[in-house]
Design an enzyme around this catalytic site. Structure first.
Site, PDB file in Angstrom:
ATOM      1  N   ALA A   1      91.742 -50.581   5.442  1.00 12.98           N
ATOM      2  CA  ALA A   1      92.461 -51.400   4.462  1.00 12.98           C
ATOM      3  C   ALA A   1      91.814 -51.190   3.098  1.00 12.98           C
ATOM      4  O   ALA A   1      90.655 -50.786   3.016  1.00 12.98           O
ATOM      5  CB  ALA A   1      92.370 -52.866   4.870  1.00 12.98           C
TER       6      ALA A   1
ATOM      7  N   GLY B   1      91.400 -50.387   9.458  1.00 17.85           N
ATOM      8  CA  GLY B   1      92.858 -50.267   9.467  1.00 17.85           C
ATOM      9  C   GLY B   1      93.316 -48.831   9.682  1.00 17.85           C
ATOM     10  O   GLY B   1      94.410 -48.593  10.209  1.00 17.85           O
TER      11      GLY B   1
ATOM     12  N   GLU C   1      93.344 -48.412  13.213  1.00 17.97           N
ATOM     13  CA  GLU C   1      94.427 -49.246  13.761  1.00 17.97           C
ATOM     14  C   GLU C   1      95.795 -48.568  13.606  1.00 17.97           C
ATOM     15  O   GLU C   1      96.650 -48.679  14.478  1.00 17.97           O
ATOM     16  CB  GLU C   1      94.414 -50.626  13.093  1.00 17.97           C
ATOM     17  CG  GLU C   1      93.204 -51.448  13.570  1.00 17.97           C
ATOM     18  CD  GLU C   1      93.035 -52.757  12.826  1.00 17.97           C
ATOM     19  OE1 GLU C   1      92.874 -52.695  11.586  1.00 17.97           O
ATOM     20  OE2 GLU C   1      93.088 -53.815  13.458  1.00 17.97           O
TER      21      GLU C   1
ATOM     22  N   GLU D   1      84.906 -53.468  10.518  1.00 22.22           N
ATOM     23  CA  GLU D   1      85.249 -54.696   9.786  1.00 22.22           C
ATOM     24  C   GLU D   1      84.146 -55.726   9.824  1.00 22.22           C
ATOM     25  O   GLU D   1      83.945 -56.481   8.868  1.00 22.22           O
ATOM     26  CB  GLU D   1      86.536 -55.307  10.363  1.00 22.22           C
ATOM     27  CG  GLU D   1      87.819 -54.557  10.008  1.00 22.22           C
ATOM     28  CD  GLU D   1      88.164 -53.432  10.964  1.00 22.22           C
ATOM     29  OE1 GLU D   1      87.276 -53.015  11.749  1.00 22.22           O
ATOM     30  OE2 GLU D   1      89.317 -52.955  10.935  1.00 22.22           O
TER      31      GLU D   1
HETATM   32  N1  3HC Z   1      88.920 -49.618   0.253  1.00 22.72           N
HETATM   33  C1  3HC Z   1      88.751 -49.394  -1.081  1.00 22.72           C
HETATM   34  N2  3HC Z   1      87.867 -48.519  -1.567  1.00 22.72           N
HETATM   35  C2  3HC Z   1      87.116 -47.842  -0.686  1.00 22.72           C
HETATM   36  C3  3HC Z   1      87.230 -48.032   0.695  1.00 22.72           C
HETATM   37  C4  3HC Z   1      88.181 -48.960   1.164  1.00 22.72           C
HETATM   38  N3  3HC Z   1      88.382 -49.174   2.466  1.00 22.72           N
HETATM   39  N4  3HC Z   1      86.346 -47.233   1.303  1.00 22.72           N
HETATM   40  C5  3HC Z   1      85.694 -46.564   0.347  1.00 22.72           C
HETATM   41  N5  3HC Z   1      86.155 -46.935  -0.860  1.00 22.72           N
HETATM   42  C6  3HC Z   1      85.746 -46.410  -2.168  1.00 22.72           C
HETATM   43  C7  3HC Z   1      84.293 -46.661  -2.476  1.00 22.72           C
HETATM   44  O1  3HC Z   1      84.102 -47.920  -3.064  1.00 22.72           O
HETATM   45  C8  3HC Z   1      83.969 -45.532  -3.422  1.00 22.72           C
HETATM   46  O2  3HC Z   1      84.488 -45.894  -4.678  1.00 22.72           O
HETATM   47  P1  3HC Z   1      83.740 -45.405  -6.013  1.00 22.72           P
HETATM   48  O3  3HC Z   1      83.798 -43.918  -5.985  1.00 22.72           O
HETATM   49  O4  3HC Z   1      84.520 -46.051  -7.090  1.00 22.72           O
HETATM   50  O5  3HC Z   1      82.325 -45.927  -5.900  1.00 22.72           O
HETATM   51  C9  3HC Z   1      84.836 -44.381  -2.887  1.00 22.72           C
HETATM   52  O6  3HC Z   1      85.846 -45.003  -2.082  1.00 22.72           O
HETATM   53  C10 3HC Z   1      84.092 -43.380  -2.030  1.00 22.72           C
HETATM   54  O7  3HC Z   1      83.381 -44.109  -1.019  1.00 22.72           O
HETATM   55  P2  3HC Z   1      81.902 -43.694  -0.575  1.00 22.72           P
HETATM   56  O8  3HC Z   1      81.065 -43.495  -1.783  1.00 22.72           O
HETATM   57  O9  3HC Z   1      81.467 -44.675   0.430  1.00 22.72           O
HETATM   58  O10 3HC Z   1      82.218 -42.267   0.058  1.00 22.72           O
HETATM   59  P3  3HC Z   1      81.575 -41.588   1.336  1.00 22.72           P
HETATM   60  O11 3HC Z   1      82.226 -40.271   1.432  1.00 22.72           O
HETATM   61  O12 3HC Z   1      80.092 -41.690   1.292  1.00 22.72           O
HETATM   62  O13 3HC Z   1      82.039 -42.493   2.598  1.00 22.72           O
HETATM   63  C11 3HC Z   1      83.575 -43.726   3.992  1.00 22.72           C
HETATM   64  C12 3HC Z   1      83.392 -42.576   2.965  1.00 22.72           C
HETATM   65  C13 3HC Z   1      82.834 -43.388   5.287  1.00 22.72           C
HETATM   66  C14 3HC Z   1      85.041 -43.854   4.252  1.00 22.72           C
HETATM   67  C15 3HC Z   1      82.984 -45.026   3.401  1.00 22.72           C
HETATM   68  O14 3HC Z   1      83.514 -45.211   2.095  1.00 22.72           O
HETATM   69  C16 3HC Z   1      83.292 -46.267   4.167  1.00 22.72           C
HETATM   70  O15 3HC Z   1      82.630 -46.543   5.154  1.00 22.72           O
HETATM   71  N6  3HC Z   1      84.282 -47.063   3.710  1.00 22.72           N
HETATM   72  C17 3HC Z   1      84.582 -48.351   4.257  1.00 22.72           C
HETATM   73  C18 3HC Z   1      85.281 -48.259   5.574  1.00 22.72           C
HETATM   74  C19 3HC Z   1      85.635 -49.640   6.064  1.00 22.72           C
HETATM   75  O16 3HC Z   1      84.850 -50.554   6.059  1.00 22.72           O
HETATM   76  N7  3HC Z   1      86.879 -49.796   6.515  1.00 22.72           N
HETATM   77  C20 3HC Z   1      87.345 -51.040   7.028  1.00 22.72           C
HETATM   78  C21 3HC Z   1      88.020 -51.794   5.933  1.00 22.72           C
HETATM   79  S1  3HC Z   1      88.495 -53.420   6.462  1.00 22.72           S
HETATM   80  C22 3HC Z   1      89.950 -53.167   7.298  1.00 22.72           C
HETATM   81  O17 3HC Z   1      90.369 -52.066   7.484  1.00 22.72           O
HETATM   82  C23 3HC Z   1      90.660 -54.416   7.735  1.00 22.72           C
HETATM   83  C24 3HC Z   1      91.748 -54.149   8.698  1.00 22.72           C
HETATM   84  O18 3HC Z   1      91.282 -54.294  10.025  1.00 22.72           O
HETATM   85  C25 3HC Z   1      92.897 -55.069   8.497  1.00 22.72           C
END
Ligand code: 3HC
Ligand code: NAI
Length: 709
Positions: A68, A107, A110, A130
């Site tokens: 998400a 997500g 998912e 999450e």
């Molecule tokens: N939403 C918005 N922005 C995101 C994002 C997300 N899910 N994931 C990463 N970003 C952004 C980062 O803030 C960063 O932004 P910036 O360049 O402005 O600083 C950019 O994307 C690149 O991210 P990283 O520097 O972390 O890049 P990496 O290549 O090192 O890692 C990744 C990539 C493994 C995808 C890592 O970003 C990550 O773990 N992201 C989060 C994943 C996550 O937690 N997903 C679950 C979200 S909650 C959800 O999905 C709810 C659902 O169940 C309803």
């Protein structure tokens, strides 16, 4: 909304009878509203188009979908919702295949789980992280995952948030097939065609039978085990128990009812302060790496590193560098000290091998990169040196004189000092532009925080080099200015002082420790003293005694313990009593008697404090000093303070760091409390002018984060 002239974030192209739906939403294909809308439209289009026999979902760039869009949390939700997109994918009358490379997280996974078939290529990482954001999978993940792979592995994924590599995803049953090549589109198309050829048809995950096959008793015992270990290991966290509850619903309820419960629990998590704290930490952790110098200057190349000193820190730093694949040359005073330094390094690796966390071959390879010498000349060609000798200005200056003499032009000269004035150290060399602070935390090969301390005359390329090194060492860098204790230790000092005042005023050290653990610290302040060694703080207090402001109240309790040789764990006594070899202490009535005697000596009539008052005072002290740290430019922004305390000092991540916590308390409330405390002790509790100013203009710390980014 996407501007009309920008390319669509979800594009569709027909490859034979397979509709390829590609998500192209940099940087990580997060599922913002435009992506959700595009996916929904693509699925609907596929149903309506007789030329389409199957749908293939792929991600453009380096990832499938990272989840998400975290930036949308806390804002008003926009339609279509992610669960409804997932349901629509699953309900497709034509088979939907997800072809996954890079991250399929939250997500993103998912979406893949809602598809009927999943192919992964090597390098893919699948997960439901999450929980790390204070959430639970809220788009069907808690209901589909257990049905697909069983309750125990599903709980493991959701409670740990770990990333599963492609091969394991297949063995878990999370994915159906591992592609033979890295060509995710080609592999996905071939798989889709194969499925069509074999008339495989649609296969909704909601009807998957792993949970049923597992047997109700096994599922229930997995759920109970998860509930118990969660309560013990993830103390204080809100979302893990909600995850368990949602998985329990997958067992007990029909799919749609389970989904409805999942949504309700997801919204509860979304609205919790823990979610706000953890999401703040997520972005802050990325923001700290973007110091101005990293944009303004290019880092110098660093291929070889010298470490001066092979004690606790020198050895730990050497291991951190070796672990990053770089060679290390260690300098010590004499052969005996060098042998000790080398054996410190070896012991770390032996421990890892004994615990099965490293192979003997990997240990041998790391140690092969290690050399030692008692001559500074061995550092003539290194690109960067980190000094970690005794915390004594004269000793440090002598070391830097040697470094100045032997190191090649352009070598970066760094000190790991905890408190000393790095401007002063730099000024004694002929190359102050090359001198910087790299403040590691103990154990240096484990702790993620690296304070990059920037003296006045250092070159921006040297600062950029330090940030690049942090990345190589997998550390979290925080830029700090020069002052006594930089960011972290300066705040630790006021935290300790406020705790000492409380102790002398009537709270026992054990109550204070208990209150701070309940707040979320892994240890209370006096447990930390006992762990680090009371002698270290004692030496610092003695060093500062001549310059201590006479208006400053000084509590002598810790000195009384140190005078008895009670330095904590290493001497078997400190604030706690330790049985031989034990790391957990028990309260010591003799310490309580000393505290009592000190109260008498100081003329204090003890009063009682609630745990809540204890937390409030200690947090107000930290927040107030942190505001000064930001005001003086020692920290670039409040978020830098937050990350330093989370990664270096055990501040509970789910509270977002002290500055985020202050904003959540309401900065005006913090100011009222400080003004109240100021009546008691006008010197210690002077409200920071920054807090006064922010409150006056109705702003808070977050406004400074936004202004700086
Ligand atoms: N939403 C918005 N922005 C995101 C994002 C997300 N899910 N994931 C990463 N970003 C952004 C980062 O803030 C960063 O932004 P910036 O360049 O402005 O600083 C950019 O994307 C690149 O991210 P990283 O520097 O972390 O890049 P990496 O290549 O090192 O890692 C990744 C990539 C493994 C995808 C890592 O970003 C990550 O773990 N992201 C989060 C994943 C996550 O937690 N997903 C679950 C979200 S909650 C959800 O999905 C709810 C659902 O169940 C309803
Ligand atoms: P330590 O006492 O364990 O090790 C210091 C080492 O330096 C000893 O092995 C000594 O032989 C060596 N040494 C002294 N003079 C030397 C010289 N002229 N040339 C070569 N080697 C010399 O000390 P520790 O704990 O490793 O601390 C080192 C530095 O790191 C200090 O500045 C300290 O403030 C800082 N630091 C310590 C932390 C900790 O938790 N121990 C955390 C962060 C920083």
């Amino acid at each position: 909304m996407t501007a009309s002239n920008s390319p669509p974030v979800v594009s569709r192209s027909l490859h034979g009878n397979v509709l390829v739906v590609s998500i192209d939403h940099p940087p990580v294909n997060a599922l913002g509203v435009d992506v959700r809308r595009g996916l929904l439209e693509a699925i609907d289009a596929a149903q309506a188009d007789a030329a389409v026999a199957a749908v293939l979902i792929v991600g453009a760039g380096r990832n499938f979908i990272a989840g998400a869009d975290i930036r949308e949390f806390g804002k008003s939700p926009q339609q279509p919702s992610l669960p409804s997109v997932c349901n629509r994918i699953e309900a497709s009358t034509k088979p939907v295949v997800a072809a996954i490379h890079g991250a399929a997280l939250g997500g993103g996974l998912e979406i893949a789980l809602a598809a009927h078939y999943r192919l992964v290529v090597r390098g893919a990482k699948l997960g439901l992280p999450e929980v790390q954001l204070g959430l639970l999978p809220g788009a069907g993940g808690t209901q589909r995952t257990p049905r697909l792979i069983g309750a125990a592995p599903a709980l493991d994924l959701m409670l740990s948030g770990r990333h599963v590599p492609a091969e394991e995803a297949v063995s878990l049953g999370l994915a159906d097939r591992l592609g033979a090549t890295d060509d995710v589109l080609g592999e996905g198309l071939a798989y889709a065609r194969e499925l069509l050829a074999s008339h495989a048809g649609v296969r909704p995950t909601r009807a998957a039978t792993a949970l049923a096959n597992e047997g109700a008793e096994a599922s229930r015992s997995a759920i109970e085990a998860a509930r118990k270990s969660t309560a013990a290991r993830q103390r204080g966290l809100f979302s893990p128990l909600k995850i368990v509850e949602a998985v329990e619903a997958a067992l007990a309820m029909p799919f749609d009812e389970g989904l409805a419960l999942e949504r309700k629990l997801f919204v509860e998590c979304l609205e919790s302060p823990q979610r706000a704290g953890l999401v703040h930490a997520f972005f802050a952790e990325r923001e700290v790496a973007k110091a101005p110098e990293t944009k303004a200057a290019r880092p110098r190349p660093v291929a070889t590193i010298g470490v001066v000193g092979g004690g606790t820190m020198g050895a730990g730093i050497a291991v951190a560098v070796l672990d990053a694949g770089l060679p290390v040359t260690m300098i010590e005073r004499d052969d005996e000290a060098l042998a000790r330094g080398r054996s410190h390094v070896e012991r770390v690796y032996e421990g890892l091998v004994a615990k099965g966390r490293m192979s003997s071959d990997a240990k041998a390879a790391a140690l092969a990169r290690f050399t030692g010498s008692t001559s500074y000349d061995a550092l003539a060609n290194v690109d960067l040196v980190i000094e970690a000798v005794f915390e004594d200005m004269a000793v440090k200056k002598a070391v830097f004189a040697e470094l100045d003499r032997v190191c090649k032009p352009g070598a970066v000269l760094a000190t790991n000092t905890s408190y000393l004035d790095i401007d002063d150290i730099a000024a004694t060399t002929s190359r102050p532009a090359d001198v910087i602070g790299l403040h590691f935390f103990s154990p240096a090969n484990v702790m993620r925080l690296l304070e990059i301390v920037v003296p006045g005359r250092v070159g921006p390329d040297v600062v950029a080099t330090a940030f690049e090194l942090a990345k190589q060492l997998r550390k979290v860098p925080v830029r700090a200015g020069v002052c006594d204790g930089f960011i972290g230790n300066r705040l630790l000092a006021v935290y300790r002082t406020a705790a000492d005042y409380l102790m002398e005023d009537g709270a026992s050290p054990y109550q204070i420790d208990h209150a701070m653990r309940e707040f979320g610290y892994p240890m209370g302040p006096y447990q930390v003293v006992d762990l680090a060694g009371g002698d270290i703080g004692w030496a610092a207090r003695k060093r500062r005694a001549p310059t201590r402001d006479p208006r400053m109240r000084y509590v002598q309790i810790a000195d009384r313990l140190c005078e008895r040789g009670w330095f904590g764990q290493k001497t078997g006594r400190g604030f706690y009593h330790y049985e031989p070899g034990a790391r957990t202490g028990t309260p010591d009535p003799e310490v309580e008697a000393i505290v009592e005697a000190e109260r008498l000596r100081a003329g204090v009539s003890p009063r009682s404090f609630t745990d809540e008052e204890i937390v409030r005072r200690l947090m107000c002290a930290v927040i107030n000093e942190a505001a000064n740290v930001v005001r003086e430019g020692i920290a670039l922004r409040p978020l830098d303070v937050d990350i330093a305390l989370i990664y270096g000092y055990g501040f509970p991540r789910y509270r977002g760091g002290p500055m985020k916590y202050a904003d959540m308390l309401g900065l005006p409330n913090v100011l009222v409390e400080l003004e109240r405390l100021q009546q008691e002790d006008p010197f210690f509790w002077r409200p920071s002018p920054l807090i006064v100013e922010l409150v006056a203009r109705g702003a808070d710390f977050s406004s400074l984060n936004a202004a700086a980014s």
